[in-house]
Structures are given as structure tokens and as C-alpha cells.
Enzyme design. Structure first.
Site, PDB file in Angstrom:
ATOM      1  N   LYS A 202      -8.970   2.185  36.268  1.00  0.00           N
ATOM      2  CA  LYS A 202      -9.239   3.465  35.623  1.00  0.00           C
ATOM      3  C   LYS A 202      -7.978   4.240  35.263  1.00  0.00           C
ATOM      4  CE  LYS A 202     -13.907   4.351  37.394  1.00  0.00           C
ATOM      5  NZ  LYS A 202     -14.186   3.021  37.891  1.00  0.00           N
TER       6      LYS A 202
ATOM      7  N   GLU B  94      -9.536  13.892  38.967  1.00  0.00           N
ATOM      8  CA  GLU B  94     -10.030  14.482  37.726  1.00  0.00           C
ATOM      9  C   GLU B  94     -10.643  15.846  38.017  1.00  0.00           C
ATOM     10  OE1 GLU B  94     -12.873  11.857  35.980  1.00  0.00           O
ATOM     11  OE2 GLU B  94     -11.366  10.540  35.105  1.00  0.00           O
TER      12      GLU B  94
ATOM     13  N   HIS C 290     -25.268   8.207  41.337  1.00  0.00           N
ATOM     14  CA  HIS C 290     -24.384   7.602  40.322  1.00  0.00           C
ATOM     15  C   HIS C 290     -24.981   6.356  39.659  1.00  0.00           C
ATOM     16  CE1 HIS C 290     -21.273  10.373  41.634  1.00  0.00           C
ATOM     17  NE2 HIS C 290     -21.417   9.953  42.874  1.00  0.00           N
TER      18      HIS C 290
ATOM     19  N   ARG D   1     -18.558  -5.286  28.552  1.00  0.00           N
ATOM     20  CA  ARG D   1     -19.687  -6.215  28.606  1.00  0.00           C
ATOM     21  C   ARG D   1     -20.881  -5.566  27.929  1.00  0.00           C
ATOM     22  NH1 ARG D   1     -22.633  -3.373  32.235  1.00  0.00           N
ATOM     23  NH2 ARG D   1     -21.542  -2.343  33.952  1.00  0.00           N
TER      24      ARG D   1
END
Length: 613
Positions: free
Chosen positions: A116, A200, A235, A297
Site C-alpha cells: 500500500k 491515513e 471491512h 484481479r
């Protein structure tokens, strides 16, 4: 065009790929583990190869065995589906090194987007908007704490190699940061072998917006518009839709162009998804939507994009892998109507969403626009894999039409004896906030119990079910000269209930009734048919508390037992459950054998009262 294809996956996605391959005249090869020997994807393919025991680490995650199966069957290409090895750059490279076609992006693209922090830096360089935060190499607790203080709380700690919600912590204040960081790093190291994190800014009213992108080997990249996947539980996506509610043309153009730029930055080939997080507090605005990550994907939710664009994305994948140009140019793609997808799982929301395993004795999906599944009636839902039963997709001319159709499909779905989340999905679809498109990723967590389905059916549904099985006479406790209404005794999923029934409405000879209401399903038995047992086994009936496997039988029929003596051991949900004698007596009935699979509420034994020897 590719002429032969091995699918390195199982279940629903394997069946989905086989369906398109067959339409294109491509020979298909499935792979399977012990648990999947009789699975639908195995029987749907032209050929199948056994690759190992049931656990994924001994079968579906063994790339060398999959490549060996491809060589054995002489296929040209391997399609990884999603999950398992689909985003494993080493496996992709090994497939290519074996002289096979990899139906997916270049390994370098997978690697570039796999971490990430590196992906975020790459996106910043490409001019793609990213969430304010910290991506530095200095991972000392002091530096991370200082950066978090500068960003401002709440802040989100994310494992750089994370996924699926693991290695992620929201921190509300500076005092909580150090403990949250340690916890996140431990989980990241355990799950991904990498404890590095990024920080973040926490988005207050977050929405999950993602854009489907596609590239070919000729340098062309297009987008197929956006999806909204904001309805999530822990999530994990629950209901997805396309397009995103409240997305105006200007914002759509900006976000989709950013996604195309992101794909071009890594020379992307094949199907990919650029995921964005949006601050929806003032509606969807281009300056408040930021890059989050890229999935290299096909996505689970790709059907909603197919339904609004009229394109088969698996066909696109196979054509691109064959060296063809993209089937459509950007100006040839448009949005038609609205599509929603719900993930139907074998799990019990009333019991904390515990997985429900066993045989699908009854598998009736309500009137559905489209159902993608890897099971059928009689299939086994095993403890080894994700318990998703099917993806139900609805299309309509507008959002409300699609939402209502999807709810209707779920309301008329009957699956037994496994429990499902259908009732939970129905509640979510009908919730005012979702119906009015007031979405954010915290909706499910915030509403909590309001979205849980009813634990028992309504009195009207109970009475209707009782009337179909309660025959006059001793079985249901009725008498020919009974009053107009009579209170009969029944078992509802193993729990005793008294139901007021009209004797004249009773039907002779019915042994049980499957009750369905709002997506929930129950079994109603006459009092004696199920052994007359309740949760406390006060009458001596020993019922299975959940689906599972008998791993030990400690008594024999006729044996004298003492109160509290172990009778049987049931293995369910990877735990052992001992079933004990409720009082002194003898084993009058024994319906269990070692190794046998049992369903919830099954009568396993009956103890008759008496003195223990």
C-alpha cells in the site's frame, strides 16, 4: 483465441469462468481438493485434476501442483479467479515461465500495487489524488506517533501489505495511539509477514467507491464506470451496486479518469479495480475522493458492472490474454439502468454470524435476475472454505427497482437446514438509510441489532405451518371433539413452542414444515416427531445444537447412565461439544454413529428416566 484453460480456483468463480469459456468454445480444466471431489465446478468442467487435501495450504495455494495439472492436461492458459493465488506475482511469473498464458496482469503490476505504501507513492507521482497521511520508511514508534499527531485524530493505521480488514486500526486520540500501533503491527506480522504500516487521515463519513478498469497488450486502457461498495460488515463487502448513488457526470468523469491514469502508471493489462475512499459528508465531490488501493484481479462484485454495461468481463479477460485488443473503446461504453448484488452466506446472524456447515438439503433461490453460485441442492458447505453460497444480482431501470427486486429474491429464498444471512440482507435492503442511499461504511456497525433478523417467525406463519402438520389425534395433541381452536405443542428448530391451531385446517400425515419469512427459515416438527425435546432436554431428548460431525459415541442403546454423563461428542465450528445425560436413566434411543454428519435439531439420543446403577 485461447483454446484450453485451467481454472486455478473453486466454487462460484470457477463455475462463472467455465460458463463464459464454454460459450467461447474453450476447453476447461478444473482443479479440486478432497473436500471438493463432487463439487459443482468439478462436474461442470470438461476435465478435473485432484491437487491435494482439503486445507487450502495443501491444495489451492500450491502453485506447483496447479502448474503440474496444467501440463498434465495440456492446457494453454491458467485463470486464477479471485482470492487464493490471483494476486501472487511469483505464481503469475511461474505460470509464464512454464510457457503458459497467465490470464491476469503482468507480475510487475501486481508487485507495484501489492504494498500500500509503494502504491500510494506511485499514484502520487501519477497525479492520482491520495488520502492525506504518512508513507515514510521510518517505522519507529516515535516517528509514527509524531506523524499521527500532525495528521490529526482520528487517524487510521494500515498494514502496508494488508487486506480484508486485517492489520487496520482506527485511533481516536493521541493517548490510544501506541497501544493501537503495537496491536496493528503484531496482526500485520502474523497475517502478512510484514509489520510495516502507513497512516491515513480518518474520513468521517466514508464511502467506498471503486472503478473497474481494463487494459490490453496494445497500450489501451478503459474504465467501465464505478461501483459503490459502502455497505460493509467488519471491512467485508455485503451489498454492492453500480453505478454509485449521487455520482454526477462531472465527478464520475474525474474519478474514472483518475482510475485510468492509475492503471496506465503500472502498464496494466487485464481486469483491475481502483478503490477510492470518499468523504460523503457533502455528497460525492471529485476533490474529496482519494485513491486507496488497487486490486489486480477480477472482483467478487464484477457482475453489477456487467449488468449495467452489457459486457462479459471474463470474456474480456480471455480475449486480452489471447493478445486481442479491448472489445470496446471508451466512447462505446455506457451505463444502462442499475444493478445490485448481495452475497448470500451460510452463516447465522442471530448467533453472531457463525458459519453454518453441512448439506444443502433444500436450495431454492427466489425469482432472481441472475444467480452466480458454485453449489446446488445436495452440495456440502464445508468448514475449509469461505461459506458463500451464492451471489444474487438484480437489475432495474433505477436504483429503487433494483433494490426491491433483490429484496424480493431474498425474501423468497429457502435454504435448509443450513442457516443463512438472507434475513439480514433483507433488513439491510429495507433499512431507510440504505433505501434512501444515505450510505457510509459504518452503517451496519452503527445500526447493529436493528439489522438482525427475527429469531422466530410471526404468529401467523407459525399457525400456518402448524396447520399443515398437526393431524387430529395423538400426534399433534388434538381430539376429534376439540374446541374450534386448540393449543398444539411443536418443536421450532428444536425449541418447544405452543401454537394455537384450527383442527379443521390440519393435514393428515405431514411430518414437518419448513417455514420461511423475510429470508429466514425454520423447521417446525410435531412434538413427538422430534423426540419432544427442548433446549434443557427435560424429556430426555438429546438434540444436536448445530450442524456438525459426531466424533465420539460414549454409550450404547440400553445402557444405564447417570446425570451429567457424557453421551456423545459433536465437532462443529472447529470446536468439540459434549452432550450430557440430563438425568439418571437409560439410553432408550441412539441415532448417532461416529463420523456421521448431523444437522441442527436432529434427535441424536433419547434418555428414559430411571435410577442409575
Amino acid at each position: 483465441m485461447i483454446q484450453s484453460l485451467l481454472i486455478a480456483n473453486r466454487g462460484e468463480i470457477a463455475c462463472r469462468i467455465i460458463r463464459t469459456a464454454r460459450q467461447l468454445g474453450i476447453r476447461t480444466v478444473a482443479v479440486y481438493s478432497d473436500a471438493d471431489a463432487d463439487a459443482l465446478h468439478v462436474r461442470s468442467a470438461d476435465e478435473a485434476v485432484h491437487i491435494g487435501p482439503s486445507p487450502v495450504r495443501e491444495s489451492y495455494l500450491l502453485g506447483d501442483r496447479i502448474i503440474a495439472a496444467a501440463r498434465q492436461t495440456g492446457v494453454e492458459a491458467i485463470h486464477p479467479g479471485y482470492g487464493f493465488l490471483s494476486e501472487n506475482a511469483e505464481f503469475a511469473q511461474a505460470v509464464m515461465d512454464a510457457g503458459l498464458i497467465w490470464v491476469g496482469p503482468n507480475p510487475s503490476s501486481i508487485t507495484a500495487m501489492g504494498l500500500k505504501d509503494a502504491a500510494k507513492k506511485l499514484m502520487q507521482d501519477a497525479g492520482v489524488p491520495t488520502t492525506p497521511g504518512y508513507l515514510g520508511d521510518d517505522q519507529s514508534p516515535e516517528r509514527l506517533k509524531s506523524e499521527a499527531d500532525s495528521i490529526g485524530y482520528p487517524v487510521l493505521i494500515k498494514a502496508v501489505a494488508g487486506g480484508g480488514g486485517k492489520g487496520m486500526r482506527k485511533v481516536d486520540s493521541a493517548a490510544d495511539f501506541s497501544d493501537a500501533l503495537l496491536s496493528c503491527q503484531r496482526e500485520a506480522a502474523s497475517s502478512f509477514g510484514n509489520s510495516s504500516v502507513l497512516l491515513e487521515k480518518w474520513v468521517t463519513n466514508p464511502r467506498h467507491i471503486e472503478v473497474q478498469v481494463f487494459g490490453d497488450k496494445h497500450g489501451n486502457v478503459v474504465h467501465l464506470f464505478e461501483r459503490d461498495c459502502s455497505l460493509q460488515r467488519r471491512h467485508q463487502k455485503v451489498i454492492e451496486e453500480a453505478p454509485a448513488p449521487g455520482m454526477d457526470a462531472e465527478t464520475r468523469a474525474a474519478v474514472c479518469q483518475a482510475a485510468v491514469n492509475a492503471a496506465r502508471a503500472v502498464d496494466y493489462v487485464g481486469a483491475g479495480t481502483i478503490e477510492f475512499i470518499a468523504d460523503g459528508s457533502e455528497g460525492l465531490r471529485a476533490d474529496r475522493i482519494w485513491f486507496m488501493e488497487m486490486n489486480t484481479r477480477l472482483q467478487v462484485e464484477h457482475p453489477v458492472t456487467e449488468e449495467i454495461t452489457g459486457q462479459d468481463l471474463v470474456e474480456w479477460q480471455l480475449r486480452v490474454a489471447s493478445g486481442e485488443k479491448l472489445p470496446k473503446r471508451q466512447e462505446e461504453l455506457s451505463i444502462n439502468g442499475w444493478a445490485m448484488e448481495a452475497r448470500l452466506y451460510a452463516e447465522d446472524p442471530v448467533k453472531g454470524f457463525l458459519p453454518s456447515i453441512g448439506t444443502l438439503d433444500r436450495f431454492d433461490i427466489g425469482p432472481s435476475y441472475r444467480t452466480d453460485t458454485g453449489v446446488e441442492q445436495g452440495s456440502e458447505i464445508s468448514p475449509f472454505y469461505d461459506p458463500m453460497i451464492a451471489k444474487l444480482i438484480a437489475w432495474g431501470p433505477d436504483r429503487d427497482a433494483a433494490r426491491r427486486k433483490l429484496a424480493q429474491t431474498l425474501e423468497q429464498t429457502t435454504i435448509w437446514p443450513l442457516k443463512t444471512n438472507a434475513g439480514f440482507l433483507v433488513k439491510a435492503l429495507h433499512h431507510p438509510a440504505f433505501a434512501q442511499a444515505r450510505l457510509d461504511t459504518g452503517l451496519i456497525a452503527r445500526e447493529g441489532d436493528a439489522l438482525l433478523p427475527d429469531a422466530s417467525p410471526s404468529d401467523a406463519t407459525l399457525a400456518k405451518g402448524a396447520a399443515t402438520i398437526a393431524a387430529p389425534g395423538p400426534l399433534g395433541g388434538f381430539r376429534l371433539n376439540a374446541p374450534a381452536r386448540h393449543e398444539g405443542h411443536f418443536l421450532l428448530d428444536g425449541t418447544p413452542v405452543a401454537i394455537s391451531v384450527q383442527p379443521s385446517a390440519a393435514t393428515e400425515g405431514a411430518a414437518n414444515a419448513i417455514l420461511s419469512e423475510g429470508g429466514q427459515v425454520w423447521q417446525l416438527l410435531p412434538w413427538r416427531a422430534g423426540g419432544a425435546g427442548g433446549a434443557d432436554a427435560s424429556d430426555g431428548a438429546i438434540l444436536s445444537p448445530m450442524p456438525g460431525r459426531i466424533i465420539a459415541v460414549s454409550v450404547v442403546a440400553g445402557e444405564t447412565v447417570a446425570k451429567g454423563q457424557k453421551l456423545l461428542t459433536l465437532e462443529a465450528m472447529k470446536m468439540e461439544h459434549s452432550l450430557l445425560a440430563p438425568f439418571d436413566g437409560s439410553v432408550a434411543e441412539l441415532n448417532a454413529s461416529e463420523g456421521g454428519q448431523v444437522s441442527e435439531g436432529a434427535l441424536l439420543a433419547k434418555i428414559e428416566k430411571g435410577d442409575a446403577a
